[in-house]
Design an enzyme around this catalytic site. Structure first.
Site, mmCIF file in Angstrom:
data_model
loop_
_atom_site.group_PDB
_atom_site.id
_atom_site.type_symbol
_atom_site.label_atom_id
_atom_site.label_comp_id
_atom_site.label_asym_id
_atom_site.label_seq_id
_atom_site.Cartn_x
_atom_site.Cartn_y
_atom_site.Cartn_z
ATOM 1 N N SER A 127 -0.570 3.176 -3.634
ATOM 2 C CA SER A 127 -1.124 2.133 -2.791
ATOM 3 C C SER A 127 -2.433 2.759 -1.963
ATOM 4 O O SER A 127 -2.294 3.889 -1.019
ATOM 5 C CB SER A 127 -0.362 1.838 -1.616
ATOM 6 N N HIS B 182 -2.216 0.219 -6.332
ATOM 7 C CA HIS B 182 -1.801 -0.785 -5.495
ATOM 8 C C HIS B 182 -2.565 -1.246 -4.660
ATOM 9 O O HIS B 182 -2.931 -0.217 -3.747
ATOM 10 C CB HIS B 182 -0.329 -0.263 -5.123
ATOM 11 N N ASP C 65 -3.007 -3.633 -1.283
ATOM 12 C CA ASP C 65 -2.170 -4.377 -0.124
ATOM 13 C C ASP C 65 -3.166 -5.227 0.547
ATOM 14 O O ASP C 65 -3.920 -4.605 1.211
ATOM 15 C CB ASP C 65 -1.590 -3.385 0.729
ATOM 16 N N MET D 233 -3.493 -8.049 3.215
ATOM 17 C CA MET D 233 -2.921 -8.494 4.690
ATOM 18 C C MET D 233 -3.853 -9.570 5.336
ATOM 19 O O MET D 233 -4.925 -9.201 5.512
ATOM 20 C CB MET D 233 -2.461 -7.483 5.461
ATOM 21 N N HIS E 185 -0.763 -6.982 -4.281
ATOM 22 C CA HIS E 185 0.357 -7.349 -3.589
ATOM 23 C C HIS E 185 -0.177 -8.095 -2.288
ATOM 24 O O HIS E 185 -0.853 -7.726 -1.271
ATOM 25 C CB HIS E 185 1.065 -5.960 -2.824
ATOM 26 N N MET F 157 0.090 -10.055 0.742
ATOM 27 C CA MET F 157 1.064 -10.018 1.947
ATOM 28 C C MET F 157 0.377 -11.135 2.976
ATOM 29 O O MET F 157 -0.462 -11.063 3.994
ATOM 30 C CB MET F 157 1.228 -9.084 2.848
ATOM 31 N N MET G 108 10.821 -4.971 -1.420
ATOM 32 C CA MET G 108 10.411 -4.293 -0.181
ATOM 33 C C MET G 108 11.254 -3.300 0.372
ATOM 34 O O MET G 108 12.277 -3.741 0.817
ATOM 35 C CB MET G 108 9.757 -5.074 0.862
ATOM 36 N N ASP H 112 8.548 -0.520 -3.008
ATOM 37 C CA ASP H 112 7.332 -0.315 -2.251
ATOM 38 C C ASP H 112 7.813 -0.115 -0.464
ATOM 39 O O ASP H 112 8.248 -0.918 0.017
ATOM 40 C CB ASP H 112 6.248 -1.488 -2.240
HETATM 41 C C1 DX5 Z 1 3.166 -1.951 3.154
HETATM 42 C C2 DX5 Z 1 2.665 -1.789 1.786
HETATM 43 C C3 DX5 Z 1 2.787 -0.752 1.033
HETATM 44 C C4 DX5 Z 1 2.273 0.474 1.826
HETATM 45 C C5 DX5 Z 1 3.343 1.737 1.418
HETATM 46 O O1 DX5 Z 1 3.501 -3.234 3.922
HETATM 47 O O2 DX5 Z 1 3.073 -2.956 1.046
HETATM 48 O O3 DX5 Z 1 2.395 -0.947 -0.211
HETATM 49 O O4 DX5 Z 1 0.812 1.018 1.513
HETATM 50 O O5 DX5 Z 1 2.995 2.704 2.007
HETATM 51 P P1 DX5 Z 1 3.993 3.964 2.214
HETATM 52 O O6 DX5 Z 1 4.071 4.335 0.609
HETATM 53 O O7 DX5 Z 1 3.118 4.933 2.967
HETATM 54 O O8 DX5 Z 1 5.192 3.699 2.635
HETATM 55 ZN ZN ZN Z 2 2.269 -2.992 -1.036
#
Ligand code: DX5
Ligand code: ZN
Length: 214
Positions: free
Chosen positions: A8, A33, A35, A37, A66, A68, A137, A175
């Site tokens: 990620s 990965h 993310d 948001m 991913h 969000m 999650m 994740d």
């Molecule tokens: C959180 C993200 C994750 C995040 C995980 O909402 O979806 O992908 O980057 O980070 P770590 O591995 O540090 O928990």
């Molecule tokens: Zn994620």
């Protein structure tokens, strides 16, 4: 069973993203990965199309996106065009889940469906035959660096036995808070794809960190 590792880049050094991508590429991880948001679905804002396009141009790895975001339906085509190989949406976001999963597939890429910690497996099981991946999650989405919620192991077990009983062709991704210990627990419960942010990017040697997840 082979474990798939998805790094990620939310935890990467953004000022040196090019170097960070090289580090991921040389680490033996299987996917990147990404993310996204929007500040509405989760209480944080990350990055979007320009960054994804830049990553796509500078890496040959699979891009695991991913979303969000509250209204994923509006952006599927654009994320696919920007280079996503997998797009995961949240069950809790707006729109017709089945139609959005179909839209992702019709873009010629893989789809994923994600559930927040508070959503039960029961609620989403009817969608499993229409998607390639179930993302369970293991933290509340929104931020990297949180602690793995052990209570989610039961959800993983439940999903795994349903998938086996119904002979579905779908993988379980986890994740949030993944490290060498929690990945082993999640793997035992039935997960196959492991997203890791902080554990990989804060490691002195990313390659050994990847190996320790396998
Ligand atoms: C959180 C993200 C994750 C995040 C995980 O909402 O979806 O992908 O980057 O980070 P770590 O591995 O540090 O928990
Ligand atoms: Zn994620």
């Amino acid at each position: 069973m082979k474990k798939i590792i998805s790094a990620s880049i939310l935890s990467a050094d953004m000022l040196n993203l090019g170097e960070e991508l090289k580090r991921v590429n040389d680490s033996g991880a299987d996917m990147i990965h990404f993310d996204v948001m929007d500040g509405i679905f989760v209480n944080n804002i990350s990055f979007g199309f320009p960054v994804l396009e830049a990553v796509e141009k500078n890496s040959d790895m699979m891009l695991d996106v991913h979303l969000m975001i509250q209204q994923p339906d509006r952006y599927i085509e654009r994320f696919a065009a920007a280079g996503a190989d997998i797009i995961t949406i949240h069950y809790e976001s707006d729109g017709d889940t089945l139609e959005i999963l179909k839209k992702i597939k019709s873009a010629g890429i893989k789809s994923g469906l994600s559930v927040k910690p508070g959503t039960s497996f029961e609620e989403v099981k009817k969608y499993l035959k229409y998607t390639d991946m179930l993302l369970i999650m293991t933290v509340e989405p929104g931020f990297g660096g949180q602690k793995f919620m052990v209570e989610m192991l039961e959800k993983i077990r439940c999903a795994k036995s349903y998938i086996e009983e119904n002979k579905l062709d779908i993988s379980i991704q986890v994740d949030g808070g993944i490290n060498s210990e929690t990945s082993a627990l999640a793997s035992e419960a039935g997960a196959e794809i492991f997203v890791a942010g902080n554990y990989l990017f804060k490691a002195e040697n990313m390659k050994s960190a990847v190996e320790s997840l396998r």
